[in-house]
Design an enzyme around this catalytic site. Structure first.
Site, PDB file in Angstrom:
ATOM      1  N   LYS A 284       0.843  -1.199   0.000  1.00 57.65           N
ATOM      2  CA  LYS A 284       0.000   0.000   0.000  1.00 57.65           C
ATOM      3  C   LYS A 284       0.879   1.251   0.000  1.00 57.65           C
ATOM      4  O   LYS A 284       1.994   1.225   0.524  1.00 57.65           O
ATOM      5  CB  LYS A 284      -0.860   0.019   1.270  1.00 57.65           C
ATOM      6  CG  LYS A 284      -2.042  -0.923   1.253  1.00 57.65           C
ATOM      7  CD  LYS A 284      -2.898  -0.714   2.498  1.00 57.65           C
ATOM      8  CE  LYS A 284      -4.071  -1.680   2.524  1.00 57.65           C
ATOM      9  NZ  LYS A 284      -5.015  -1.463   1.413  1.00 57.65           N
ATOM     10  N   ARG A 358     -10.610 -11.294   1.258  1.00 55.32           N
ATOM     11  CA  ARG A 358     -11.414 -12.359   0.649  1.00 55.32           C
ATOM     12  C   ARG A 358     -10.677 -13.705   0.693  1.00 55.32           C
ATOM     13  O   ARG A 358     -11.296 -14.758   0.727  1.00 55.32           O
ATOM     14  CB  ARG A 358     -11.798 -11.951  -0.784  1.00 55.32           C
ATOM     15  CG  ARG A 358     -10.627 -11.706  -1.691  1.00 55.32           C
ATOM     16  CD  ARG A 358     -10.998 -10.871  -2.918  1.00 55.32           C
ATOM     17  NE  ARG A 358     -10.972  -9.442  -2.639  1.00 55.32           N
ATOM     18  CZ  ARG A 358     -11.273  -8.503  -3.527  1.00 55.32           C
ATOM     19  NH1 ARG A 358     -11.663  -8.835  -4.752  1.00 55.32           N
ATOM     20  NH2 ARG A 358     -11.208  -7.225  -3.190  1.00 55.32           N
TER      21      ARG A 358
HETATM   22  N1  BES Z   1      -8.319  -3.646   4.063  1.00 54.96           N
HETATM   23  C1  BES Z   1      -8.408  -3.206   2.734  1.00 54.96           C
HETATM   24  C2  BES Z   1      -9.683  -2.417   2.459  1.00 54.96           C
HETATM   25  C3  BES Z   1      -9.762  -1.060   3.094  1.00 54.96           C
HETATM   26  C4  BES Z   1      -9.244   0.032   2.443  1.00 54.96           C
HETATM   27  C5  BES Z   1     -10.392  -0.895   4.296  1.00 54.96           C
HETATM   28  C6  BES Z   1      -9.348   1.281   3.009  1.00 54.96           C
HETATM   29  C7  BES Z   1     -10.504   0.354   4.864  1.00 54.96           C
HETATM   30  C8  BES Z   1      -9.982   1.451   4.215  1.00 54.96           C
HETATM   31  C9  BES Z   1      -8.392  -4.389   1.774  1.00 54.96           C
HETATM   32  O1  BES Z   1      -7.666  -5.495   2.186  1.00 54.96           O
HETATM   33  C10 BES Z   1      -7.796  -3.909   0.509  1.00 54.96           C
HETATM   34  O2  BES Z   1      -6.656  -3.581   0.521  1.00 54.96           O
HETATM   35  N2  BES Z   1      -8.572  -3.892  -0.561  1.00 54.96           N
HETATM   36  C11 BES Z   1      -8.109  -3.429  -1.825  1.00 54.96           C
HETATM   37  C12 BES Z   1      -8.652  -4.344  -2.865  1.00 54.96           C
HETATM   38  C13 BES Z   1      -8.064  -4.115  -4.229  1.00 54.96           C
HETATM   39  C14 BES Z   1      -6.606  -4.487  -4.240  1.00 54.96           C
HETATM   40  C15 BES Z   1      -8.839  -4.922  -5.227  1.00 54.96           C
HETATM   41  C16 BES Z   1      -8.639  -2.015  -1.993  1.00 54.96           C
HETATM   42  O3  BES Z   1      -9.758  -1.729  -1.584  1.00 54.96           O
HETATM   43  O4  BES Z   1      -7.895  -1.177  -2.523  1.00 54.96           O
HETATM   44 MN    MN Z   2      -5.610  -5.284   1.624  1.00 52.95          MN
END
Ligand code: BES
Ligand code: MN
Ligand code: ZN
Length: 501
Positions: A284, A358
Site C-alpha cells: 500500500k 477475501r
Molecule cells: N483492508 C483493505 C480495504 C480497506 C481500504 C479498508 C481502506 C478500509 C480502508 C483491503 O484489504 C484492501 O486492501 N482492498 C483493496 C482491494 C483491491 C486491491 C482490489 C482495496 O480496496 O484497494
Molecule cells: Mn488489503
C-alpha cells in the site's frame, strides 16, 4: 479483561422531575422556547424560573444548543441542563440521539458525577420507551468512550459516572428491558473499540485469540484456536497464504455459544481479522497506512457481539469464526500471480496481494459449512471501493437470501447501525474470471466492493449468507477523531435479539 463497564452506571428513576436528587437534571426544549413535559414540571416547581430564562433569549431550543443553570429554586437537583431539540414537528430518531450526545458532551468535563436524563419520555415517532432506552444507553456510552491505554499517563477521565433514566412508573419495565439491551450492546461496542484501537504491535492474531479465550471463560462459551498446522490439515491454503509474509503466526478462532435448543441450527458470524494490512508485496502507499490496524475490525465486531451475547444470555446457538493474520511483504509472502488452493478445492490466482480479506474469508466460509448453519453473516473491512460508493454512514449489505437481507436491514434500522443493500448480479461475476486458475482475487476498479462480495458468494452457495463491508463504518480516520466506532456490534446484536424473539 479489557472492558471498563464499571466506569459508567445506569439506573432508572420514576420520581417527578422536580424531586430528582441529582447533580444535574437534563431537560429538553423545543423551538421556540417550548419546554418538554418534564421541563414544565420543573418550571412549575421553580415558580417559572425556567420560563423567565427562556424569555431572556439565552436559549430558544435550537438543535445542538445547551444551557447549564445552577441553583434553580424549588428543585432537588443542583443543576439543570437545558438541551435544544429543534422544532417539535421535525423531531426524529436522529435528533433524539443527537440531543443525548450533545447533553453528555456538555456535562462530561464539568464537576457533574451523576445526571438525571428526562429525554426518554419524549416521543420519537414509531418508537417506544424500550427503543428510547436502548438508544440512550448506546449513545451515552459512545459519547463517553476514551481510549488511553497506550498513553503513559491516563487521560483525565470524564467525571460523569452515573446516569439515571427518568420515566413515569408505567414505562419502567419497558425501559428496564431497553436498558439491559443497550448496556450489553454498549459493552460489546467498547470491547470491539478497544481491540480496534490497539496498535498492531499489541493486537496480534495471538492477542485476539487470548481475548477470545478470556471471553469464553467469563461467559461460558466454547473456544477453539487453530494454529497453522491445524489449518493446514483442513486444507485452508488460501487463508494460510496471507499470513506467510509475517513473523506473527496466524490463528483461526472459533467461539461457540450454545444458548439455544440442542440441534437448533446455529447462526455463524465470520469476521475478517487482518491485524495489519500493509498490502503484502502489492504494498500500500504510505498515506493512511497507519489506519490498517483497523483491518481486524470485522473480527473485533464478532468478539464484541459475543461479549453482548454472553451478557444477555441469548437463547440461540451462535458460532463466531475469526480468521486472524497479518498481511506483510516478505520473501515468503504471496506474490502477484501466485495460485493457491482454497479449502473448498477452488484455485485462486492472486493478482493483487492487497485483496487479502477475501482470501482469508473464503476458507472461513467453507469451514462454516460443517455447522449446517441457519445463516452465515460475514463482516469485513473489505474494500476501499465500498467507502467510495457509500461513504461513512451505512455498511454495504450483500446477501444471497432476501429474507436474511430484510432481517438485517430491519435490525440495522432499529439499532441505528445502518446498512445499504448492494447487488450480486451474475454480470459482475464475469470480472473475476482467470484463465489460469478457477477464479482471480480481483475484478478491476469498477464496482470493487461488489466484485469482492461476488468472490465470497462463490464459497457460500450451500447456506443463507450475508456479507457486510464495513470499510467505511468500522472506524474514523484522520488525526483528530481517529478511532474505532464499535460498529456493527449494535446491528449484529439486534439481529440476534430479533431471531431469539
Ligand atoms: N483492508 C483493505 C480495504 C480497506 C481500504 C479498508 C481502506 C478500509 C480502508 C483491503 O484489504 C484492501 O486492501 N482492498 C483493496 C482491494 C483491491 C486491491 C482490489 C482495496 O480496496 O484497494
Ligand atoms: Mn488489503
Ligand atoms: Zn485488508
Amino acid at each position: 479483561m479489557q472492558t471498563r463497564e464499571n466506569e459508567l452506571k445506569f439506573s432508572i428513576k420514576t420520581e417527578a422531575a422536580d424531586k430528582l436528587r441529582s447533580d444535574c437534571v437534563i431537560v429538553g426544549v423545543f423551538e421556540h422556547r417550548k419546554l418538554s413535559a418534564a421541563g414544565q414540571t420543573l418550571d412549575k416547581a421553580s415558580s417559572e424560573h425556567l420560563s423567565r430564562i427562556l424569555r431572556s433569549g439565552d436559549m430558544n431550543g435550537q438543535t445542538g444548543s445547551t444551557l447549564l443553570l445552577h441553583a434553580v429554586p424549588g428543585l432537588a437537583a443542583s443543576r439543570v441542563l437545558l438541551v435544544g431539540l429543534g422544532k417539535e414537528e421535525e423531531f426524529s430518531e436522529k435528533r433524539y440521539r443527537d440531543a443525548i450526545a450533545t447533553s453528555i458532551s456538555a456535562i462530561s468535563n464539568s464537576g457533574i458525577e451523576q445526571a438525571a436524563l428526562t429525554l426518554l419520555e419524549i416521543k420519537v415517532a414509531d418508537r417506544n420507551a424500550q427503543w428510547n432506552s436502548t438508544q440512550a444507553a448506546i449513545v451515552i456510552s459512545d459519547s463517553l468512550y476514551q481510549f488511553d491505554r497506550m498513553k503513559s499517563k491516563p487521560a483525565k477521565a470524564a467525571r460523569l459516572k452515573q446516569v439515571s433514566f427518568c420515566v413515569s412508573k408505567h414505562l419502567e419495565s419497558e425501559v428496564r428491558t431497553g436498558l439491559k439491551h443497550g448496556e450489553a450492546i454498549a459493552h460489546g461496542m467498547t470491547f470491539a473499540k478497544d481491540l480496534g484501537n490497539l496498535p498492531s504491535n499489541v493486537c496480534t492474531p495471538d492477542y485476539l485469540a487470548g481475548q477470545a479465550r478470556q471471553l469464553a471463560r467469563k461467559f461460558g462459551f466454547k473456544c477453539k484456536v487453530m494454529d497453522r498446522a491445524a489449518c493446514e490439515k483442513l486444507g485452508m491454503g488460501s487463508f494460510l497464504s496471507v499470513g506467510k509474509g509475517s513473523d506473527k503466526p496466524p490463528a483461526f478462532i472459533e467461539l461457540r455459544h450454545d444458548g439455544g435448543k440442542r440441534g437448533d441450527k446455529p447462526v455463524v458470524l465470520v469476521g475478517k481479522a487482518i491485524t495489519f494490512d500493509a498490502g503484502g508485496i502489492s504494498l500500500k502507499p504510505a498515506a493512511d497506512m497507519d489506519e490498517m490496524n483497523y483491518d481486524m475490525s470485522g473480527g473485533g465486531s464478532v468478539l464484541g457481539t459475543f461479549r453482548a451475547i454472553g451478557e444477555l444470555g441469548l437463547k440461540l446457538n451462535v458460532i463466531g469464526l475469526v480468521p486472524a493474520c497479518e498481511n506483510m511483504p516478505d520473501a515468503s509472502a504471496n506474490k502477484p500471480g501466485d495460485i493457491v488452493k482454497a479449502m473448498s478445492g477452488m484455485t485462486i490466482e492472486i493478482l493483487n496481494t492487497d485483496a487479502e480479506g477475501r482470501l482469508i474469508l473464503c476458507d472461513a466460509l467453507t469451514y462454516a459449512e460443517r455447522f449446517k448453519p441457519a445463516a452465515v453473516v460475514d463482516i469485513a473491512t473489505l474494500t476501499g471501493a465500498c467507502v467510495i460508493a457509500l461513504g461513512h454512514h451505512p455498511s454495504a449489505l450483500y446477501a444471497n437470501d432476501d429474507k436474511l437481507a430484510r432481517s438485517l436491514e430491519k435490525a440495522a434500522d432499529n439499532s441505528w447501525d445502518r446498512v445499504w443493500r448492494m447487488p450480486l448480479w451474475d454480470e459482475y461475476h464475469e470480472q473475476l474470471k482467470s484463465n489460469l486458475a478457477d477464479v482471480a482475487n480481483i475484478g478491476g476498479r469498477a464496482g470493487g466492493s461488489i466484485t469482492a462480495a461476488c468472490f465470497l458468494a462463490k464459497f457460500t452457495e450451500s447456506y443463507p449468507w450475508a456479507h457486510l463491508d464495513i470499510a467505511g463504518t468500522a472506524y474514523r480516520g484522520g488525526r483528530e477523531k481517529k478511532g474505532s466506532t464499535g460498529r456493527p456490534v449494535p446491528l449484529l446484536t439486534q439481529f440476534l435479539l430479533d431471531r431469539q424473539a
